[in-house]
Design an enzyme around this catalytic site. Structure first.
Site, PDB file in Angstrom:
ATOM      1  N   LYS A 253      -0.339 -46.489  72.712  1.00 52.60           N
ATOM      2  CA  LYS A 253       0.298 -47.553  71.922  1.00 52.60           C
ATOM      3  C   LYS A 253       1.050 -48.561  72.787  1.00 52.60           C
ATOM      4  CE  LYS A 253       0.210 -45.862  67.418  1.00 52.60           C
ATOM      5  NZ  LYS A 253       0.474 -44.646  66.747  1.00 52.60           N
ATOM      6  N   ARG A 254       1.420 -48.107  73.963  1.00 54.15           N
ATOM      7  CA  ARG A 254       2.107 -49.024  74.876  1.00 54.15           C
ATOM      8  C   ARG A 254       1.264 -50.242  75.214  1.00 54.15           C
ATOM      9  NH1 ARG A 254       2.724 -47.638  80.074  1.00 54.15           N
ATOM     10  NH2 ARG A 254       1.382 -45.816  79.821  1.00 54.15           N
TER      11      ARG A 254
END
Ligand code: GLU
Length: 480
Positions: A253-254
């Site tokens: 998700k980063r």
């Protein structure tokens, strides 16, 4: 006939990595006139949900995949949900037991866990043998447990030998004879373990090519051993490389969104997603970058699938999305924009009845956007009445061009018809008559009308704002 499958576990959303796997499976099957099958691997009862299955199916459909065999449509080799196939697993596990290739284990999981710990503390790899597992429970204890109605797990007696997998992507992959021990295929509650269920299903569903992420490579050797023991024909395998973020860490998700539905909500087009996903590991023979599904089906093959990790770059996907937005026909753009405008910006009815204006207004901002979520903001030029910009007034007065805008207002007021052509004609005429330089005229005019210095092409903007709005905005500016 080539048959491929996509076999997600319904324990979450469709991940972009999963979508890439589905895509490669789909393209390969279609390329060869074969079948792409959807199978739901829901034997992890605690984590699997119908809601997740539905959202996986929605996302796959949104991306443009079609299938004739799957849990939602049935098909000749169904059912296509593993939880509905338990009798197959039981009967094949029984067959293996009868043939001496699998055996029942009455030890409980905590007893097996202790064995594992013991092996590890003795610096041994925790590879089980039949002997080890059977020695955990005395014959008397086995009898007792049987009488109590306890069900055994079934373990596969893995034949120890060297194996070579000729993978369509990775090439030859060698597995040593000591690379693993016996493993469970059926839990005591009757539910199958992934490696077993997948083999039974792939074989019974006549899957010819198993295409999946390379995180499954170590499972594949177990599966091959099971194919051998069950006397099934071994399919071809293609293991796709990992997808990494731009910093070369595993995609997370980063690095942006990782779920397909998030991209859908963030205004990405399925065509752009497909095009971007295929480039995560595959390249066109002439290194073409923008390609639709049909062309991909024609060109896709494993000889151009890379062994190396693919690097996911959301910026490039966004750029590509902009390209696809520009390729949309005006009425297609109107259709896909709806979800981003109705009902927040326009009521459904207004969107429909003002179709013609909407289409033109949308098309006037098309070149400015990369994701559909930008549309409401870009359309604001038509609705935001700007404040009078005093600085601009002063500078126009200094320049001596203020009068020209008054003339323009008068000219617009006396026009008989309001069309892009008549707007253009009258505007040009005023420039000519007042002898104002074009650049001293167009920019200020845009600013007077919208309060911004960029936006849709000026003539479209004026036309679409409509005569009344244009005149009132001009008047507001000129009469303060
Ligand atoms: N259910 C497995 C997964 O989601 C499928 C793996 C396979 O394709 O064999 O990872």
């Amino acid at each position: 006939m080539i048959r491929t499958r996509f076999a997600p576990s319904p324990t979450g959303y469709l991940h972009v990595g999963g979508a890439r796997t589905a895509l490669f499976s789909y393209l390969y099957a279609k390329r060869h006139g074969g079948e792409f099958v959807l199978r739901i691997e829901d034997t992890d009862v605690e984590r699997s949900t119908r809601k997740s299955e539905e959202s996986l199916i929605d996302d796959l459909k949104w991306l443009g995949f079609e299938w004739k065999e799957g849990p939602d449509v049935g098909g000749p080799y169904g059912p296509y949900r593993q939880s509905e196939r338990l009798e197959f697993y039981t009967s094949y596990a029984e067959k293996l037991v009868e043939g001496g290739k699998a055996y029942r284990v009455y030890a409980e999981s905590d007893e097996i866990e202790k064995l594992r710990e013991k092996l590890i503390s003795n610096s041994q790899t925790p590879h089980y043998t039949r002997e080890m597992l059977e020695s955990l429970v005395t014959p008397e204890e086995v009898e007792k447990r049987k009488k109590e109605g306890k069900k055994p797990a079934i373990y596969f007696a893995m034949e120890r030998k060297n194996r070579v997998l000729n993978d369509l992507v990775k090439g030859d992959v060698h597995f040593g004879s000591d690379s693993m021990g016996d493993f469970a295929i059926l839990r005591s509650n009757g539910l199958p373990i992934y490696n077993f269920a997948v083999v039974v299903d792939d074989a019974l569903m006549k899957i010819t090519h198993v295409i999946r992420g390379d995180d499954h490579l170590s499972n594949t050797v177990k599966q091959i051993a099971l194919y051998e023991a069950l006397g099934f024909e071994i399919p071809e395998f293609a293991h796709l490389s990992t997808i990494l973020g731009p910093d070369r860490a595993r995609l997370s998700k980063r690095h942006g969104s990782t779920s397909v539905s998030e991209y859908k909500n963030r205004g990405y087009l399925p065509q752009a997603m497909i095009n971007y996903l295929v480039l995560l590991g595959w390249s066109h023979p002439e290194l073409k970058e923008i390609m639709g599904m049909e062309e991909l089906i024609e060109k896709f093959d494993f000889d151009r699938v890379s062994k190396n990790p693919a690097v996911y770059d959301e910026k490039k996907l966004t750029w590509m999305n902009g390209q696809y937005i520009r390729k949309l026909k005006d009425d297609e753009f109107y259709t896909v924009s709806k979800a981003f405008l109705v009902p927040k910006v326009f009521p459904e009815e207004e969107y429909a009845t003002n179709r013609k204006w909407m289409i033109a207004a949308l098309s006037s901002v098309k070149s400015e956007i990369e994701v559909l979520t930008q549309i409401p903001e870009k359309l604001q030029v038509y609705f935001n009445v700007p404040n009078v910009n005093e600085k601009l007034r002063v500078s126009l007065e200094e320049l001596g061009t203020f009068r020209a805008f008054k003339e323009l207002q008068g000219a617009y007021e006396s026009m008989d018809e309001w069309t892009p052509a008549s707007v253009l004609k009258v505007t040009k005429q005023i420039i000519k008559e007042t002898k104002v330089k074009g650049r001293d005229f167009y920019h200020p005019l845009r600013e007077i009308l919208t309060g911004t210095t960029s936006g849709p092409d000026l003539v479209s903007l004026i036309f679409l704002l409509g005569r009344e709005n244009v005149i009132s905005r001009l008047r507001k500016f000129l009469e303060v």
